[in-house]
Design a protein around this motif. Structure first.
Motif, PDB file in Angstrom:
ATOM      1  N   MET A 265       0.889  -1.266  -0.005  1.00 30.78           N
ATOM      2  CA  MET A 265      -0.034   0.027  -0.025  1.00 30.78           C
ATOM      3  C   MET A 265       0.941   1.102   0.077  1.00 30.78           C
ATOM      4  O   MET A 265       1.785   1.085   0.522  1.00 30.78           O
ATOM      5  N   ALA A 266       0.457   2.382  -0.543  1.00 37.53           N
ATOM      6  CA  ALA A 266       1.127   3.356  -0.339  1.00 37.53           C
ATOM      7  C   ALA A 266       0.943   4.099   0.923  1.00 37.53           C
ATOM      8  O   ALA A 266       0.224   3.868   1.855  1.00 37.53           O
ATOM      9  N   ARG A 267       2.153   4.587   1.408  1.00 39.28           N
ATOM     10  CA  ARG A 267       2.273   5.179   2.900  1.00 39.28           C
ATOM     11  C   ARG A 267       2.028   6.496   2.730  1.00 39.28           C
ATOM     12  O   ARG A 267       1.983   7.385   2.092  1.00 39.28           O
ATOM     13  N   GLY A 268       1.883   7.061   4.080  1.00 42.51           N
ATOM     14  CA  GLY A 268       1.626   8.430   4.327  1.00 42.51           C
ATOM     15  C   GLY A 268       0.493   9.157   3.914  1.00 42.51           C
ATOM     16  O   GLY A 268       0.318  10.016   3.598  1.00 42.51           O
ATOM     17  N   ARG A 269      -0.594   8.138   4.099  1.00 43.17           N
ATOM     18  CA  ARG A 269      -1.945   8.410   3.757  1.00 43.17           C
ATOM     19  C   ARG A 269      -3.035   7.970   4.728  1.00 43.17           C
ATOM     20  O   ARG A 269      -2.527   6.926   5.332  1.00 43.17           O
ATOM     21  N   GLY A 270      -3.994   8.103   4.743  1.00 47.41           N
ATOM     22  CA  GLY A 270      -4.958   7.833   5.761  1.00 47.41           C
ATOM     23  C   GLY A 270      -5.566   6.284   5.167  1.00 47.41           C
ATOM     24  O   GLY A 270      -5.201   5.924   4.148  1.00 47.41           O
ATOM     25  N   PRO A 271      -6.016   5.509   6.088  1.00 54.24           N
ATOM     26  CA  PRO A 271      -6.503   4.108   5.410  1.00 54.24           C
ATOM     27  C   PRO A 271      -7.689   4.398   4.393  1.00 54.24           C
ATOM     28  O   PRO A 271      -8.441   5.361   4.299  1.00 54.24           O
ATOM     29  N   MET A 272      -7.516   3.182   3.227  1.00 51.16           N
ATOM     30  CA  MET A 272      -8.403   3.311   2.255  1.00 51.16           C
ATOM     31  C   MET A 272      -9.625   2.382   2.565  1.00 51.16           C
ATOM     32  O   MET A 272      -9.414   1.409   3.547  1.00 51.16           O
ATOM     33  N   THR A 273     -10.719   2.304   2.035  1.00 51.45           N
ATOM     34  CA  THR A 273     -11.712   1.415   2.321  1.00 51.45           C
ATOM     35  C   THR A 273     -11.579   0.357   0.963  1.00 51.45           C
ATOM     36  O   THR A 273     -11.482   0.857  -0.339  1.00 51.45           O
ATOM     37  N   LEU A 274     -11.510  -0.701   1.394  1.00 55.56           N
ATOM     38  CA  LEU A 274     -11.312  -1.962   0.569  1.00 55.56           C
ATOM     39  C   LEU A 274     -12.490  -2.973   0.631  1.00 55.56           C
ATOM     40  O   LEU A 274     -12.679  -3.370   1.540  1.00 55.56           O
ATOM     41  N   LEU A 275     -13.175  -3.452  -0.492  1.00 55.12           N
ATOM     42  CA  LEU A 275     -14.175  -4.317  -0.269  1.00 55.12           C
ATOM     43  C   LEU A 275     -13.823  -5.547  -0.829  1.00 55.12           C
ATOM     44  O   LEU A 275     -13.268  -5.828  -2.072  1.00 55.12           O
ATOM     45  N   ILE A 276     -13.864  -6.526   0.160  1.00 49.69           N
ATOM     46  CA  ILE A 276     -13.714  -8.021  -0.109  1.00 49.69           C
ATOM     47  C   ILE A 276     -15.096  -8.721  -0.403  1.00 49.69           C
ATOM     48  O   ILE A 276     -15.546  -8.946   0.687  1.00 49.69           O
ATOM     49  N   LEU A 277     -15.329  -9.182  -1.301  1.00 51.31           N
ATOM     50  CA  LEU A 277     -16.234 -10.227  -1.466  1.00 51.31           C
ATOM     51  C   LEU A 277     -15.834 -11.518  -0.888  1.00 51.31           C
ATOM     52  O   LEU A 277     -15.060 -12.279  -1.865  1.00 51.31           O
ATOM     53  N   GLY A 278     -16.263 -11.933   0.079  1.00 49.24           N
ATOM     54  CA  GLY A 278     -15.487 -13.096   0.610  1.00 49.24           C
ATOM     55  C   GLY A 278     -16.300 -14.376   0.932  1.00 49.24           C
ATOM     56  O   GLY A 278     -17.046 -14.868   0.008  1.00 49.24           O
ATOM     57  N   GLY A 279     -16.141 -15.151   1.719  1.00 48.27           N
ATOM     58  CA  GLY A 279     -16.646 -16.451   1.995  1.00 48.27           C
ATOM     59  C   GLY A 279     -15.668 -17.721   1.962  1.00 48.27           C
ATOM     60  O   GLY A 279     -16.055 -18.598   2.213  1.00 48.27           O
ATOM     61  N   THR A 280     -14.586 -17.357   1.418  1.00 52.23           N
ATOM     62  CA  THR A 280     -13.286 -18.290   1.473  1.00 52.23           C
ATOM     63  C   THR A 280     -12.325 -18.039   2.194  1.00 52.23           C
ATOM     64  O   THR A 280     -12.149 -16.945   2.858  1.00 52.23           O
ATOM     65  N   GLY A 281     -11.471 -19.192   2.405  1.00 55.22           N
ATOM     66  CA  GLY A 281     -10.221 -19.074   3.353  1.00 55.22           C
ATOM     67  C   GLY A 281      -9.137 -17.979   2.906  1.00 55.22           C
ATOM     68  O   GLY A 281      -8.780 -17.329   3.389  1.00 55.22           O
ATOM     69  N   GLU A 282      -9.089 -17.846   1.413  1.00 53.51           N
ATOM     70  CA  GLU A 282      -8.367 -16.575   0.822  1.00 53.51           C
ATOM     71  C   GLU A 282      -8.717 -15.329   1.056  1.00 53.51           C
ATOM     72  O   GLU A 282      -8.050 -14.368   1.448  1.00 53.51           O
ATOM     73  N   ALA A 283     -10.141 -15.364   1.295  1.00 51.46           N
ATOM     74  CA  ALA A 283     -10.421 -13.926   1.580  1.00 51.46           C
ATOM     75  C   ALA A 283     -10.246 -13.548   2.971  1.00 51.46           C
ATOM     76  O   ALA A 283      -9.961 -12.467   3.251  1.00 51.46           O
ATOM     77  N   ARG A 284     -10.400 -14.599   3.755  1.00 48.55           N
ATOM     78  CA  ARG A 284     -10.203 -14.147   5.423  1.00 48.55           C
ATOM     79  C   ARG A 284      -8.697 -13.938   5.752  1.00 48.55           C
ATOM     80  O   ARG A 284      -8.426 -13.136   6.268  1.00 48.55           O
ATOM     81  N   GLU A 285      -7.814 -14.932   4.765  1.00 49.62           N
ATOM     82  CA  GLU A 285      -6.536 -14.318   5.116  1.00 49.62           C
ATOM     83  C   GLU A 285      -6.105 -13.078   4.562  1.00 49.62           C
ATOM     84  O   GLU A 285      -5.198 -12.122   4.872  1.00 49.62           O
ATOM     85  N   LEU A 286      -6.613 -12.643   3.485  1.00 49.90           N
ATOM     86  CA  LEU A 286      -6.499 -11.216   2.828  1.00 49.90           C
ATOM     87  C   LEU A 286      -7.011 -10.231   3.797  1.00 49.90           C
ATOM     88  O   LEU A 286      -6.095  -9.172   4.090  1.00 49.90           O
ATOM     89  N   ALA A 287      -8.209 -10.400   4.371  1.00 51.18           N
ATOM     90  CA  ALA A 287      -8.663  -9.343   5.219  1.00 51.18           C
ATOM     91  C   ALA A 287      -7.965  -9.387   6.657  1.00 51.18           C
ATOM     92  O   ALA A 287      -7.356  -8.171   6.898  1.00 51.18           O
ATOM     93  N   LYS A 288      -7.009 -10.280   6.954  1.00 47.72           N
ATOM     94  CA  LYS A 288      -6.407 -10.389   8.085  1.00 47.72           C
ATOM     95  C   LYS A 288      -5.084  -9.582   7.565  1.00 47.72           C
ATOM     96  O   LYS A 288      -4.786  -8.627   8.552  1.00 47.72           O
ATOM     97  N   GLU A 289      -4.421  -9.729   6.480  1.00 48.71           N
ATOM     98  CA  GLU A 289      -3.368  -8.967   6.128  1.00 48.71           C
ATOM     99  C   GLU A 289      -3.618  -7.528   5.964  1.00 48.71           C
ATOM    100  O   GLU A 289      -2.754  -6.441   6.423  1.00 48.71           O
ATOM    101  N   LEU A 290      -4.725  -7.148   5.371  1.00 48.81           N
ATOM    102  CA  LEU A 290      -5.172  -5.820   5.243  1.00 48.81           C
ATOM    103  C   LEU A 290      -5.409  -5.039   6.547  1.00 48.81           C
ATOM    104  O   LEU A 290      -5.293  -3.661   6.849  1.00 48.81           O
ATOM    105  N   ALA A 291      -6.186  -5.790   7.284  1.00 53.68           N
ATOM    106  CA  ALA A 291      -6.422  -5.111   8.598  1.00 53.68           C
ATOM    107  C   ALA A 291      -5.350  -4.758   9.500  1.00 53.68           C
ATOM    108  O   ALA A 291      -5.100  -3.907  10.117  1.00 53.68           O
ATOM    109  N   ALA A 292      -3.990  -5.809   9.571  1.00 57.05           N
ATOM    110  CA  ALA A 292      -3.061  -5.592  10.087  1.00 57.05           C
ATOM    111  C   ALA A 292      -2.322  -4.408   9.545  1.00 57.05           C
ATOM    112  O   ALA A 292      -1.476  -3.736  10.165  1.00 57.05           O
ATOM    113  N   ARG A 293      -2.306  -3.987   8.342  1.00 59.28           N
ATOM    114  CA  ARG A 293      -1.836  -2.751   7.789  1.00 59.28           C
ATOM    115  C   ARG A 293      -2.488  -1.653   7.882  1.00 59.28           C
ATOM    116  O   ARG A 293      -2.026  -0.362   7.707  1.00 59.28           O
ATOM    117  N   GLY A 294      -3.808  -1.623   8.630  1.00 58.53           N
ATOM    118  CA  GLY A 294      -4.363  -0.313   9.127  1.00 58.53           C
ATOM    119  C   GLY A 294      -5.313  -0.159   8.046  1.00 58.53           C
ATOM    120  O   GLY A 294      -6.069   1.010   8.152  1.00 58.53           O
TER     121      GLY A 294
END
Length: 255
Positions: A1-30
């Motif tokens: 992600m680009a640094r030095g800016r506020g958090p973006m809103t990202l939409l994940i159409l989920g329900g899979t293990g990959e979706a949960r893993e991606l959400a975890k990584e993005l949430a950890a990035r703020g």
């Protein structure tokens, strides 16, 4: 992600293990990550970040939601057979100019010793079964089970996460269970129920692949339902590649 800016809103159409893993990584990035679940599973595994459950109201409703929530990018990480939301996502992305990525695990690959019969859909799978066996292990999920309801000469072991609410084969046993599964457990289940043919969708991934190994070891035929076509869009097969794509797409996004 680009640094030095506020958090973006990202939409994940989920329900899979990959979706949960991606959400975890993005949430950890703020990042402000919103995972959308269809609501078909009674007790879903919830991802990190914000979660919304239920449909958007077609592509028009999804486009409106993307605009109202100033979504920087959308990732379609739904199940390979969730074709309707995939089409809606592609149309909404075109209408709003929202960057769209498809994150989908690779399908399964036939190996030496496998006896696979490819079906175009569940109706085709049902037509193949009478020539392949009499005791069927049906692992295609609870959606679409009505396709097998008329096969009165066959017996079915039906495994799904939640109780099915559609017409079912007359001769059956329903097993409510959720993966991951082991090869030993799958082989023992097939032997105990004297299964002679397996039916599965080409979901891919390791969580439910053990049944394919067990079928190979037991020399059982497998009916594999092909994935439905998806709209042409950027696509990756791993969470890391999805993060790399997001880095490139959102570089320099304003706060």
């Amino acid at each position: 992600m680009a640094r030095g800016r506020g958090p973006m809103t990202l939409l994940i159409l989920g329900g899979t293990g990959e979706a949960r893993e991606l959400a975890k990584e993005l949430a950890a990035r703020g990042e402000h990550v919103v995972s959308s679940l269809a609501g078909r599973v009674v007790r879903p595994k919830l991802p990190d970040g914000e979660v919304r459950v239920g449909g958007f109201g077609g592509p028009e409703g999804l486009a409106r939601w993307l605009t109202e929530n100033d979504v920087a990018a959308m990732i379609d990480a739904t199940h390979p057979f969730a074709e309707r939301i995939g089409a809606n996502a592609a149309e909404a992305a075109r209408e709003t100019g929202t960057p769209l990525l498809r994150l989908a695990r690779p399908g399964w690959t036939e190996r030496p010793g496998d006896t696979w019969h490819w079906a175009e859909d569940l109706d085709h799978a049902a037509r193949l079964l009478p020539a392949l066996g009499e005791r069927v292990f049906l692992t295609s999920g609870r959606q679409g089970l009505a396709a097998f309801a008329g096969l009165d000469a066959l017996w079915f072991l039906i495994r799904c996460v939640d109780p099915p609410e559609v017409a079912l084969p007359r001769r059956r046993e329903v097993l409510l269970d959720r993966g991951p599964y082991t090869v030993d457990r799958e082989r023992a289940l097939m032997e105990r129920h004297r299964v002679d043919v397996l039916v599965t969708k080409d979901s891919g991934g390791a969580m439910t692949a053990a049944k394919l190994t067990a079928a190979r070891e037991l020399d059982l035929p497998v009916v594999v339902v092909r994935r439905p076509p998806r709209p042409e869009t950027a696509s990756v097969t791993t969470v890391q590649d999805a993060l790399t794509w997001l880095d490139a797409e959102t570089k320099g996004s304003p706060a």
